[in-house]
Design a protein around this motif. Structure first.
Motif, mmCIF file in Angstrom:
data_model
loop_
_atom_site.group_PDB
_atom_site.id
_atom_site.type_symbol
_atom_site.label_atom_id
_atom_site.label_comp_id
_atom_site.label_asym_id
_atom_site.label_seq_id
_atom_site.Cartn_x
_atom_site.Cartn_y
_atom_site.Cartn_z
ATOM 1 N N PHE A 183 -15.182 6.496 6.400
ATOM 2 C CA PHE A 183 -13.828 7.672 6.800
ATOM 3 C C PHE A 183 -12.529 7.076 7.657
ATOM 4 C CE2 PHE A 183 -18.483 9.319 7.420
ATOM 5 C CZ PHE A 183 -18.112 10.316 6.078
ATOM 6 N N CYS A 184 -11.573 7.466 7.384
ATOM 7 C CA CYS A 184 -10.342 7.514 7.744
ATOM 8 C C CYS A 184 -9.784 6.244 7.725
ATOM 9 C CB CYS A 184 -10.377 7.720 9.520
ATOM 10 S SG CYS A 184 -10.424 9.985 9.602
ATOM 11 N N GLN A 185 -10.637 5.373 6.615
ATOM 12 C CA GLN A 185 -10.279 4.050 6.030
ATOM 13 C C GLN A 185 -8.911 4.283 5.320
ATOM 14 O OE1 GLN A 185 -13.736 1.399 4.689
ATOM 15 N NE2 GLN A 185 -12.704 0.177 6.773
ATOM 16 N N THR A 186 -7.776 2.920 4.776
ATOM 17 C CA THR A 186 -7.187 3.414 4.206
ATOM 18 C C THR A 186 -6.771 1.936 3.173
ATOM 19 O OG1 THR A 186 -5.206 2.114 5.969
ATOM 20 C CG2 THR A 186 -5.975 4.294 6.314
ATOM 21 N N VAL A 187 -5.938 3.052 2.286
ATOM 22 C CA VAL A 187 -5.592 1.743 1.031
ATOM 23 C C VAL A 187 -3.637 1.596 1.245
ATOM 24 C CG1 VAL A 187 -5.428 0.757 -1.288
ATOM 25 C CG2 VAL A 187 -7.224 1.796 -0.008
ATOM 26 N N GLU A 188 -3.398 1.113 0.805
ATOM 27 C CA GLU A 188 -1.928 0.652 0.905
ATOM 28 C C GLU A 188 -1.676 0.106 -0.447
ATOM 29 O OE1 GLU A 188 2.034 -0.880 3.306
ATOM 30 O OE2 GLU A 188 0.323 -0.479 4.608
ATOM 31 N N LEU A 189 -0.510 0.936 -0.965
ATOM 32 C CA LEU A 189 0.404 1.132 -1.923
ATOM 33 C C LEU A 189 2.161 0.426 -1.773
ATOM 34 C CD1 LEU A 189 -2.083 3.017 -2.955
ATOM 35 C CD2 LEU A 189 -1.824 1.467 -4.964
ATOM 36 N N ALA A 190 2.703 -0.284 -2.670
ATOM 37 C CA ALA A 190 4.268 -0.522 -2.796
ATOM 38 C C ALA A 190 4.261 -0.230 -3.948
ATOM 39 C CB ALA A 190 3.980 -2.003 -2.018
ATOM 40 N N VAL A 191 5.100 0.839 -4.071
ATOM 41 C CA VAL A 191 5.639 0.793 -5.380
ATOM 42 C C VAL A 191 7.320 1.242 -5.517
ATOM 43 C CG1 VAL A 191 5.458 3.432 -4.883
ATOM 44 C CG2 VAL A 191 5.747 2.568 -7.337
ATOM 45 N N ASP A 192 7.792 0.346 -6.748
ATOM 46 C CA ASP A 192 9.155 -0.151 -7.380
ATOM 47 C C ASP A 192 9.120 0.178 -8.244
ATOM 48 O OD1 ASP A 192 8.143 -1.733 -7.743
ATOM 49 O OD2 ASP A 192 9.080 -3.678 -6.635
ATOM 50 N N ALA A 193 10.927 -0.064 -9.321
ATOM 51 C CA ALA A 193 10.562 -0.259 -10.758
ATOM 52 C C ALA A 193 10.460 -1.020 -11.026
ATOM 53 C CB ALA A 193 12.488 -0.327 -10.471
ATOM 54 N N ASP A 194 9.419 -2.338 -10.189
ATOM 55 C CA ASP A 194 8.317 -2.737 -11.529
ATOM 56 C C ASP A 194 7.503 -2.215 -11.367
ATOM 57 O OD1 ASP A 194 9.871 -4.900 -11.704
ATOM 58 O OD2 ASP A 194 9.518 -5.460 -9.586
ATOM 59 N N GLY A 195 6.877 -1.259 -10.847
ATOM 60 C CA GLY A 195 5.024 -0.790 -10.399
ATOM 61 C C GLY A 195 4.716 -0.592 -9.642
ATOM 62 N N TRP A 196 3.449 0.159 -9.296
ATOM 63 C CA TRP A 196 2.580 -0.232 -8.426
ATOM 64 C C TRP A 196 1.678 -1.667 -7.325
ATOM 65 C CZ3 TRP A 196 1.495 4.543 -6.129
ATOM 66 C CH2 TRP A 196 2.122 5.280 -6.156
ATOM 67 N N ALA A 197 1.562 -2.040 -6.951
ATOM 68 C CA ALA A 197 1.098 -2.834 -6.124
ATOM 69 C C ALA A 197 0.224 -2.575 -5.359
ATOM 70 C CB ALA A 197 1.833 -4.285 -5.787
ATOM 71 N N LEU A 198 -1.196 -3.251 -5.191
ATOM 72 C CA LEU A 198 -1.917 -3.234 -4.485
ATOM 73 C C LEU A 198 -1.495 -3.521 -2.742
ATOM 74 C CD1 LEU A 198 -4.094 -0.690 -3.021
ATOM 75 C CD2 LEU A 198 -6.104 -2.928 -4.257
ATOM 76 N N VAL A 199 -1.056 -3.625 -1.148
ATOM 77 C CA VAL A 199 -1.043 -4.401 -0.685
ATOM 78 C C VAL A 199 -2.260 -4.491 0.636
ATOM 79 C CG1 VAL A 199 0.766 -4.017 2.279
ATOM 80 C CG2 VAL A 199 1.456 -3.663 -0.468
ATOM 81 N N SER A 200 -3.026 -3.265 0.972
ATOM 82 C CA SER A 200 -4.202 -3.828 0.932
ATOM 83 C C SER A 200 -5.420 -3.207 1.378
ATOM 84 C CB SER A 200 -3.253 -3.265 2.680
ATOM 85 O OG SER A 200 -3.666 -2.157 2.518
ATOM 86 N N TRP A 201 -6.879 -3.573 0.493
ATOM 87 C CA TRP A 201 -7.924 -2.595 0.923
ATOM 88 C C TRP A 201 -9.138 -2.973 2.032
ATOM 89 C CZ3 TRP A 201 -8.642 0.330 -3.137
ATOM 90 C CH2 TRP A 201 -10.655 0.838 -3.441
ATOM 91 N N PRO A 202 -9.391 -1.863 2.687
ATOM 92 C CA PRO A 202 -9.976 -2.791 3.427
ATOM 93 C C PRO A 202 -11.191 -4.198 3.356
ATOM 94 C CG PRO A 202 -10.192 -0.698 3.626
ATOM 95 C CD PRO A 202 -9.201 -0.766 2.291
ATOM 96 N N ASP A 203 -11.539 -4.508 4.018
ATOM 97 C CA ASP A 203 -11.946 -5.765 3.432
ATOM 98 C C ASP A 203 -11.447 -6.728 2.589
ATOM 99 O OD1 ASP A 203 -13.410 -5.267 6.425
ATOM 100 O OD2 ASP A 203 -14.345 -3.938 5.434
ATOM 101 N N ARG A 204 -10.266 -6.323 1.898
ATOM 102 C CA ARG A 204 -10.256 -7.914 1.457
ATOM 103 C C ARG A 204 -9.423 -8.392 0.755
ATOM 104 N NH1 ARG A 204 -13.100 -5.831 -3.751
ATOM 105 N NH2 ARG A 204 -13.159 -8.069 -4.725
ATOM 106 N N ASP A 205 -9.178 -9.295 0.500
ATOM 107 C CA ASP A 205 -8.139 -9.698 -0.351
ATOM 108 C C ASP A 205 -7.359 -10.122 -1.168
ATOM 109 O OD1 ASP A 205 -7.982 -11.945 2.224
ATOM 110 O OD2 ASP A 205 -9.775 -13.166 1.041
ATOM 111 N N ILE A 206 -6.094 -9.563 -0.978
ATOM 112 C CA ILE A 206 -5.424 -8.646 -2.160
ATOM 113 C C ILE A 206 -4.624 -9.884 -2.902
ATOM 114 C CG2 ILE A 206 -3.757 -7.010 -2.786
ATOM 115 C CD1 ILE A 206 -6.028 -6.181 -1.937
#
Length: 212
Positions: A183-206
């Protein structure tokens, strides 16, 4: 999605803890518990230095309530988008909620975990349908907010299915199994001309962004 020469940052949060009128499987409803409200408040406080420009929310009550608390903390507005909703339980609706081998959702989840998104709950959208509607909405939001940071309040199942498949730097199976959202955990993504990339996921190395 058009080219994003100016990148966008998309933070996707699961709603806070909720309670329901009964123990039956349903698509609608869910009101935040007191704990869920505290979780939403803490989420907002954790983002005060991120310059979040707007909060988007699923139309489901538990998500809207979470979004409103977060938005109040941040001093921004909430925009509701139905396409950010959770996957539907379909014909399982009205059955008792269960865990373990008697869980009516269990077979569907197991198929999804091994990558078969052609299935879904009887009478409802498939896993692939969920991914496509979520992806379409996320791309629309990213296009509208180039150069900004946006918070989206959604649901654990829809996030788990969609977000790894959207990002170019992780495998589709990145979240399988056992890495669903608290609950209320977050995932962060960045998006630009090259597409989407995962920046953070709880308790995981990206991993770093890699071409598909």
């Amino acid at each position: 999605m058009s080219d994003l020469q100016c990148p966008a940052t998309i933070i996707v949060a699961r709603h806070g803890e909720a309670e329901y009128e009964d123990s039956l499987l349903v698509d609608r409803g869910g009101s935040l518990t007191i704990r869920g409200r505290h979780q939403a408040k803490a989420l907002g406080e954790s983002l005060t230095d991120r310059a979040v420009s707007v909060v988007y929310s699923s139309g489901m009550a538990r998500a809207v309530q979470t979004a409103e608390i977060v938005a109040c903390t941040l001093g921004v507005t909430v925009r509701v988008r139905d396409a950010l909703r959770e996957f539907s339980v379909g014909d399982f609706g009205g059955q008792p909620f269960r865990t373990g081998p008697d869980d009516p959702l269990g077979l569907v989840w197991r198929d999804w975990e091994v990558g078969d998104l052609s299935v879904g709950c009887p009478g409802a959208e498939s896993g692939q349908d969920v991914v496509e509607r979520m992806t379409g909405e996320l791309e629309t939001i990213a296009d509208l907010h180039r150069g900004e940071t946006v918070l989206i309040v959604s649901h654990g199942g829809a996030m788990w299915l969609t977000l790894p498949r959207l990002a170019s730097n992780v495998a589709d199976s990145f979240a399988s199994p056992g890495h669903r959202m608290g609950f209320c955990q977050t995932v962060e993504l960045a998006v630009d001309a090259d597409g989407w990339a995962l920046v953070s996921w709880p308790d995981r190395d990206i991993p770093r962004r890699l071409p598909r």
